[in-house]
Write an enzyme that holds these catalytic residues in place. Structure first.
Site, PDB file in Angstrom:
ATOM      1  CD  GLU A  63      -1.611  -2.322   1.471  1.00  0.00           C
ATOM      2  OE1 GLU A  63      -0.590  -2.496   2.073  1.00  0.00           O
ATOM      3  OE2 GLU A  63      -2.695  -3.306   1.546  1.00  0.00           O
TER       4      GLU A  63
ATOM      5  CG  PHE B  18      -9.380  -9.592  10.967  1.00  0.00           C
ATOM      6  CD1 PHE B  18      -8.088  -9.995  11.422  1.00  0.00           C
ATOM      7  CD2 PHE B  18      -9.635  -9.657   9.732  1.00  0.00           C
ATOM      8  CE1 PHE B  18      -7.239 -10.262  10.605  1.00  0.00           C
ATOM      9  CE2 PHE B  18      -8.507 -10.203   8.585  1.00  0.00           C
ATOM     10  CZ  PHE B  18      -7.357 -10.458   8.964  1.00  0.00           C
ATOM     11  CD  GLN B  19      -7.041  -7.300   7.442  1.00  0.00           C
ATOM     12  OE1 GLN B  19      -8.235  -7.037   6.632  1.00  0.00           O
ATOM     13  NE2 GLN B  19      -5.914  -7.706   6.944  1.00  0.00           N
TER      14      GLN B  19
ATOM     15  CE  LYS C  84     -16.652  -6.557   3.512  1.00  0.00           C
ATOM     16  NZ  LYS C  84     -16.119  -8.000   3.872  1.00  0.00           N
TER      17      LYS C  84
ATOM     18  CG  MET D 119      22.424  12.777   3.080  1.00  0.00           C
ATOM     19  SD  MET D 119      23.710  13.763   2.062  1.00  0.00           S
ATOM     20  CE  MET D 119      22.814  14.399   0.692  1.00  0.00           C
TER      21      MET D 119
END
Lengths: 171, 581
Positions: free
Chosen positions: B51, B113-114, B163, B479
């Site tokens: 993602e 969940f999630q 959802k 760097m």
């Protein structure tokens, strides 16, 4: 090397905001995430249609930081208007406190006498305790609470400052 | 009355907003939206591999096309993985609309969940965010989100959609919101302020235009106006990292980038100017160096669309809250109609000529090894006719690219400036290539940064995106190593890129072409081979290992205290300087 501290000024800001979920978190969290101070914060729905709330924030910081705080508040989408009451001129500030005192004998009499002088109202009483309701400037409440410590202070609840500009105009 | 599901309302509103490409990754909490996408072939969905890649790809798409980038991810880890890209877009003012799935409203707060508190997590790294609890609100939320993301100072807007709100139905024929918009960005400035700015510029003996990403965000017209304004005033132009390309690098007034790794002439001119016109830049710490020594004697005019950028770190004399394009147009109009004439700036230009003569970007050349600066120079020379889009990761290669690759047009330079996100470049190149199918898109990378989103190689393969990854491989987080050399007496703590993959074989395993080159004499041919290949290429350019990026304003130093060469490096720094970013 030591961390430097800067001189601060106290400012009272009043914000007109959308009354929707998350607005308070957005404003309060912005203060935290950018390292600004909140001395007190009050919020309540104030419009007839429940669409707008007023948040009153007492903050402190050096003048350029206060200016940044206002700009950062204005940048938030649900914030419609920010007024710095301290900067804008004559205004009134009031706070309400509930002060619980317990004791007997002379202390109880003295608490009652001081409450009278400070125009605090008794809103609950038992044979051993009082709860006083006091409104006024934050300084007045500070002084009253300090006095109550001498005569049996148990606990205090304060609302934080609400403020408006003096005169006929909108704050 | 037509009842439609939240998912259908969402997709139809996206189409209404002109969305044709979405970068995303499916998951449990967005299945209804993915089903709606399946049935709306108008929208092209680009399946990333992580993602974070979706968010950066959307940034690359937005930055190169000028249109908002759209991201779709699931709840919980889907959303948290996208957070870096959201924060990146917030600091670099990139318009994104990020759609995140959420657990059903009745489960919110139950540690389902999630489940993650996406609006809480993104609240302070997005321009605005929403949790939509009723499909009836969805269309207007999406419309407002696009308006907020794209107008004013652009930025990412997150819409969290539970959802059950995707599945539940609502009247889809609801009228568009006709309430007056609550978000009203700045437009033009008032005449008196602009007039004052023009007067200051016209009377300046040593003016400078200090430009930033705001000029690019204002649209291509603003870049044209900047060229005209530079011509009228005769002032030199410098730019931040984010603003490269707004003024052409081939233009006579161009001083190069300013700041920590900017040119000597740009920083000296900033220090010595008498009138500074800051256009859509924000006096970042990487630009100003030590604040109390920043351009001490100049009158500063600051045009910014975001009031909170003004007086944030540097106090200015004339603040102008306006769209930078609109303000430049006003300035040009006033300049012309009132027939202002610039002062004789020949003395100022003579001083600039003196600073230019230092040739601060020179570097020691080698016959046996490829100097990283040389690699960028050759890449530029061999691709400039194709007007490529360049993305970068973060580190030395990014600064060398900014110094040695030259941009003549806006929207060609995509880099993570504010947040400094390693792993930005490849997904951004994927997004840029999606938005510009015919362009040559090159990610100038380092061997450390590229590994941060290396999984996106699969995305480029899947969508046949012919992106080129040009890795300056010096086997160091360059760097970090450079700062350790400068500040910590060369104690190289965890900055060596150990256990590197074989980039050529890695490329081949994804169906890409892999090229390796370590010989300066063969570099041109290898680059030509990369450009000629009609597909994605990973170019492992083996460069000199311990080169440092100069010029450099060390932490806590002023514009006038630039390090130009390695031999000026002391290897230590006091605590005050160490503590600065």
């Amino acid at each position: 090397m030591h961390i430097k501290q800067e001189q601060s000024e106290r400012h009272v800001l009043t914000l007109m905001v959308d009354n929707e979920s998350g607005t308070l978190a957005r404003v309060a969290g912005m203060f935290t995430s950018r390292g600004y101070n909140i001395d007190s914060l009050t919020v309540a729905d104030i419009s007839e249609d429940h669409a707008v709330s007023r948040i009153t924030i007492v903050t402190n910081g050096p003048p350029p930081v206060i200016d940044q705080i206002i700009a950062q508040c204005e940048r938030l989408v649900p914030v419609h208007k920010v007024t710095d009451l301290t900067e804008a001129g004559p205004h009134v500030e009031r706070e309400l406190a509930l002060v619980k005192v317990a004791g007997d004998g002379d202390k109880r009499v003295e608490a009652m006498r001081l409450a009278d002088i400070y125009r605090a109202r008794v809103i609950d009483a038992t044979v051993r305790s009082f709860i006083f309701e006091i409104t006024g400037s934050p300084e007045k409440i500070d002084t009253f609470v300090a006095l109550m410590r001498e005569v049996g202070l148990v606990e205090v609840a304060r609302t934080g400052v609400a403020g408006l500009m003096r005169g006929a105009e909108l704050s | 009355m037509t009842e439609k599901s939240g998912a259908d309302i969402l997709i139809e509103t996206l189409i209404e907003q002109g969305v044709d490409t979405i970068f995303g990754y499916p998951g449990g909490a967005v299945l209804p939206i993915y089903d709606a996408i399946f049935q709306h072939p108008k929208i092209k969905h680009v399946l990333v591999r992580h993602e974070a890649g979706a968010a950066h790809a959307a940034e690359g798409y937005a930055r190169s096309t000028g249109k908002p980038g759209v991201v779709l991810v699931t709840s919980g880890p889907g959303a948290t993985n996208a957070v870096t890209g959201i924060a990146d877009a917030f600091l670099d003012s990139i318009p994104l609309v990020v759609l995140t799935g959420q657990v059903a409203t009745n489960l919110i707060g139950s540690d389902a969940f999630q489940e993650a508190d996406t609006v809480g997590i993104t609240r302070h790294c997005s321009k605005h965010n929403y949790l939509v609890k009723d499909p009836a609100h969805l269309a207007n939320v999406v419309r407002e989100a696009f308006a907020i993301a794209t107008t004013g100072r652009p930025g990412p807007v997150v819409i969290d959609i539970p959802k059950n709100v995707q599945v539940a139905t609502a009247d889809a024929a609801r009228p568009k919101s006709n309430a007056s918009p609550r978000y009203v960005p700045a437009g033009e400035a008032d005449f008196a302020t602009i007039n004052k700015a023009v007067e200051l510029l016209a009377n300046a003996k040593a003016p400078i235009l200090y430009t930033g990403g705001g000029v690019i965000n204002s649209g291509p017209a603003a870049s044209e106006l900047l060229r005209e304004l530079a011509e009228l005033t005769g002032a030199p132009v410098t730019s931040t990292l984010m603003g490269l390309g707004a003024y052409p690098a081939k233009g006579e007034a161009w001083l190069g980038m300013l700041g920590m790794h900017g040119t000597y002439e740009a920083n000296m001119a900033m220090n010595q100017c008498d009138v500074m016109l800051c256009l859509g830049a924000r006096f970042d710490d990487r630009v100003t160096g030590r604040l109390d020594a920043f351009s001490p004697d100049s009158i500063k005019i600051h045009v910014d669309i975001d009031r909170s950028s003004i007086n944030k770190t540097v106090a200015v004399d004339l603040p102008i809250v306006a769209d930078v394009g609109a303000a430049m147009k006003q300035m040009i109009n006033i300049w012309k109609s009132r027939k202002y004439k610039a002062q004789d700036l020949s003395e100022w230009w003579a001083r600039i000529k003196g600073w230019r003569a230092i040739e601060c970007l020179n570097y020691p050349s080698k016959d046996t090894e490829i100097m990283p600066q040389y690699a960028i120079e050759r890449l530029y020379e061999l691709t400039k006719d194709k007007n490529p889009i360049i993305t970068t990761e973060v580190g030395q290669h990014q600064m060398w690219a900014a110094q040695h690759f030259h941009f003549d047009d806006p929207n060609k330079w995509l880099t993570s400036g504010g947040l400094g996100t390693m792993g930005y470049g490849m997904p951004a190149a994927i997004g840029a290539q999606m938005g510009n199918p015919d362009a040559l898109v090159i990610d100038i990378a380092g061997e450390a940064s590229i590994q941060m989103n290396i999984q996106e190689m699969g995305t480029a393969t899947q969508y046949r995106l012919p992106i080129k990854i040009f890795i300056l491989n010096n086997e160091w987080m360059g760097m970090v190593r450079q700062w350790q050399e400068l500040t910590y007496e060369g104690r190289y703590s965890s900055s060596y890129s150990d256990s590197l993959p074989d980039f050529v074989r890695l490329a081949e395993s994804y169906g890409w072409k892999g090229i390796r080159c370590d010989d300066p004499a063969k570099l041109d041919d290898a680059i030509a081979e990369m450009i000629a290949y009609d597909g994605p290429v990973m170019f492992d350019c083996r460069v000199t290992k311990a080169a440092n990026c100069f010029p450099m304003i060390p932490s806590g130093a002023a514009h006038t205290e630039m390090l130009l060469h390695s031999d000026e490096v002391s290897g230590t720094m006091d605590d005050e300087a160490k503590a600065l970013v």
